[in-house]
Design a protein around this motif. Structure first.
Motif, PDB file in Angstrom:
ATOM      1  N   ALA A  85      -1.418 -44.273   9.777  1.00 51.75           N
ATOM      2  CA  ALA A  85       0.000 -44.580   9.997  1.00 51.75           C
ATOM      3  C   ALA A  85       0.847 -43.707   9.063  1.00 51.75           C
ATOM      4  O   ALA A  85       1.868 -43.150   9.476  1.00 51.75           O
ATOM      5  CB  ALA A  85       0.271 -46.060   9.769  1.00 51.75           C
ATOM      6  N   TRP A  94       1.161 -51.075  10.830  1.00 52.99           N
ATOM      7  CA  TRP A  94       0.003 -50.833  11.692  1.00 52.99           C
ATOM      8  C   TRP A  94      -1.296 -51.267  11.028  1.00 52.99           C
ATOM      9  O   TRP A  94      -2.289 -51.529  11.694  1.00 52.99           O
ATOM     10  CB  TRP A  94      -0.077 -49.355  12.084  1.00 52.99           C
ATOM     11  CG  TRP A  94       0.783 -49.071  13.280  1.00 52.99           C
ATOM     12  CD1 TRP A  94       2.038 -48.564  13.289  1.00 52.99           C
ATOM     13  CD2 TRP A  94       0.453 -49.320  14.653  1.00 52.99           C
ATOM     14  NE1 TRP A  94       2.513 -48.486  14.569  1.00 52.99           N
ATOM     15  CE2 TRP A  94       1.565 -48.938  15.432  1.00 52.99           C
ATOM     16  CE3 TRP A  94      -0.676 -49.825  15.310  1.00 52.99           C
ATOM     17  CZ2 TRP A  94       1.592 -49.038  16.821  1.00 52.99           C
ATOM     18  CZ3 TRP A  94      -0.655 -49.936  16.689  1.00 52.99           C
ATOM     19  CH2 TRP A  94       0.469 -49.548  17.430  1.00 52.99           C
ATOM     20  N   PHE A 408      -1.517 -46.917  19.568  1.00 58.89           N
ATOM     21  CA  PHE A 408      -1.467 -46.062  18.390  1.00 58.89           C
ATOM     22  C   PHE A 408      -1.936 -44.648  18.729  1.00 58.89           C
ATOM     23  O   PHE A 408      -1.268 -43.655  18.404  1.00 58.89           O
ATOM     24  CB  PHE A 408      -2.308 -46.644  17.253  1.00 58.89           C
ATOM     25  CG  PHE A 408      -2.105 -45.920  15.955  1.00 58.89           C
ATOM     26  CD1 PHE A 408      -1.090 -46.298  15.084  1.00 58.89           C
ATOM     27  CD2 PHE A 408      -2.897 -44.826  15.608  1.00 58.89           C
ATOM     28  CE1 PHE A 408      -0.874 -45.608  13.899  1.00 58.89           C
ATOM     29  CE2 PHE A 408      -2.689 -44.131  14.433  1.00 58.89           C
ATOM     30  CZ  PHE A 408      -1.672 -44.527  13.571  1.00 58.89           C
ATOM     31  N   MET A 412       1.613 -43.096  18.825  1.00 56.79           N
ATOM     32  CA  MET A 412       1.929 -42.862  17.419  1.00 56.79           C
ATOM     33  C   MET A 412       1.346 -41.537  16.932  1.00 56.79           C
ATOM     34  O   MET A 412       1.948 -40.838  16.131  1.00 56.79           O
ATOM     35  CB  MET A 412       1.373 -43.996  16.548  1.00 56.79           C
ATOM     36  CG  MET A 412       2.029 -45.329  16.796  1.00 56.79           C
ATOM     37  SD  MET A 412       3.747 -45.285  16.274  1.00 56.79           S
ATOM     38  CE  MET A 412       4.539 -46.075  17.647  1.00 56.79           C
TER      39      MET A 412
END
Ligand code: TRP
Length: 457
Positions: A85, A94, A408, A412
């Motif tokens: 993260a 996260w 994620f 992300m």
């Protein structure tokens, strides 16, 4: 930015070792105990089709994501999520995804160990010849006798947890890796042998038909089938709680993740389908009910063992291998917590394994009592403690964890990070784009809808 972290708990000696370990994690009670009885409770074919779709469209892409995150982070899932993260400039919380997984793992192993204890109890019965000439009633009575006896269940649960802790305490190479190399091929061999036996039973075609005949009305009549099938896909592939993530963190850098994942998922699905094609023919040949619940495997297989030549030896081998398959899964369920205790609490591996083991062992007592003393005591929408844990973990926590892992990896992480970790080349770019599409859209929408629907129920 290139990640330069190196693994801190050890590393698999090869890609094959990882495949064996991850397959050892995936193949377990989920395939041989849970898959047949959940399929039976959901009427067979409709469940199986949705399960297979979930494995292909959600399970494989999520597993690729989970291994990818693990290998890039190289730490326990909690710290891996924290590191990644930070690196990807994603929001700090996260790391809570790591915690969700650790909690799910504790809950799962607490009941998993109880069921593995049943396999150990049956190993002793098999070896003593107790199945010889047994009929359906005798087999049902034998099972009821075991689960009705809390002291014996506690003894076997304890034995299983001790074995798990001992293996995990020995570490990645000498413990985890050695344990799986011999056991997985042996289990596959015996399943194929049982399948050959099942082919000769009168209920074979009815059993196979039950598993593969798709019947839309089964889903309409019982919409939970979809949630059960998705939960089964996550459970059987060990996804959504960091077990595969931490195994990925021990994977050597040069190994190709997507190919490896496909091999693991295929092997896992093969074992589950084999188990179904062994058990349902026996169910129908003996006039049993497919939807009888968690005892299904334990009530049906002794009937077959009791009739066949060398039944004592084959039955003993089967329950030994089932217990061992459960063991190679159990070590992966506990590993994220053990790794975190080592990293953040400064414990030795031995102490960390023992600490985690004791917590899980205590919680398991609640599950083993829900088959006897607390059988009437429901904690959650008419579910016993055991049923509630199973539902909460498989059908809610694992899909949620898998959804977050996919989000994620897909939203992300930068495209260049995932391309780098998956070693994308011109030749594999098409496959990469398919993966990225699946984790960006298909997984979140699919899992999200099924979860929402399941929660409204
Ligand atoms: N997949 C294993 C089985 O089918 C159980 C298991 C191992 C698991 N690790 C897991 C389930 C992590 C959920 C999450 O028996």
């Amino acid at each position: 930015m290139t990640a330069v972290r190196s693994p801190i708990h050890g590393q698999w000696s090869s890609r094959l070792a990882f495949i064996l370990a991850a397959t050892g994690s995936a193949v377990g009670l989920g395939n041989i105990w849970k898959f047949p009885y959940t399929a039976g409770e959901n009427g067979g074919g409709a469940f199986v089709l949705v399960y297979l779709l979930c494995v292909a469209l959600i399970g494989i892409p999520v597993m690729i994501s989970e291994v990818l995150l693990g290998r890039r982070g190289r730490r326990s899932p909690i710290n891996t999520m924290r590191e990644l993260a930070g690196e990807e400039r994603a929001p700090g919380p996260w790391f809570l995804l790591g915690w969700l997984g650790v909690v799910a793992g504790v809950l799962i192993l607490s009941f998993y160990s109880v069921i593995a204890g049943w396999a150990l109890g049956y190993l002793v019965r098999a070896a003593s010849g107790a199945f010889t000439g047994i009929d359906a009633e005798g087999s049902a009575a034998m099972f009821a006798g075991l689960i009705g006896d809390p002291e014996r269940l506690l003894a076997w649960h304890t034995v299983f947890m001790v074995l798990t802790v001992v293996i995990v305490a020995r570490g990645v190479k000498s413990g985890l890796e050695r344990a799986v190399t011999i056991m997985m091929p042996a289990l596959l061999l015996i399943m194929v042998g049982l399948f050959v036996y099942a082919m000769g039973t009168p209920g074979f075609s009815e059993g196979v038909n039950y598993l593969f005949a798709f019947d839309m009305s089964a889903i309409v009549n019982r919409p939970e089938t979809v949630l059960d099938a998705m939960g089964q896909a996550f459970f059987t592939l060990s996804l959504g709680m960091g077990a595969i993530m931490i195994y990925g963190s021990y994977l050597p850098k040069q190994a190709s993740i997507p190919q490896t994942v496909v091999v693991i998922a295929l092997a896992d699905t093969l074992v589950a389908l084999l188990a179904g094609m062994v058990i349902f023919p026996i169910v129908f040949s003996n006039g049993l009910a497919p939807g009888s619940g968690p005892g299904l495997v334990f009530e049906t297989l002794p009937l077959a063992f009791g009739q066949m030549d060398f039944g004592v030896a084959i039955a003993s081998a089967f329950f030994l291998l089932l217990a061992l398959a459960a063991l190679t899964s159990a070590i992966s369920i506990i590993e994220p917590l053990v790794a975190w205790l080592v990293e953040n609490r400064g414990m030795s591996r031995v102490l960390a394994a023992a600490t985690a083991g004791i917590v899980i062992w205590l919680l398991g007592i609640g599950s083993l009592l829900s088959f006897n003393i607390l059988a009437e005591y429901t904690v959650f929408f008419g579910r016993t403690f055991f049923d509630a844990l199973d539902f909460l973990t498989s059908n809610i926590m694992l899909p949620l964890g898998g959804l977050l892992i996919a989000l994620f990896a897909a939203w992300m992480m930068s495209r260049s990070s995932t391309e780098e970790e998956l070693a994308v080349t011109e030749r594999t770019r098409g496959a990469y784009n398919v993966w990225r599409f699946l984790v960006r859209y298909v997984t979140p929408v699919g899992v999200g809808l099924v979860l929402l629907y399941g929660l409204i129920q």
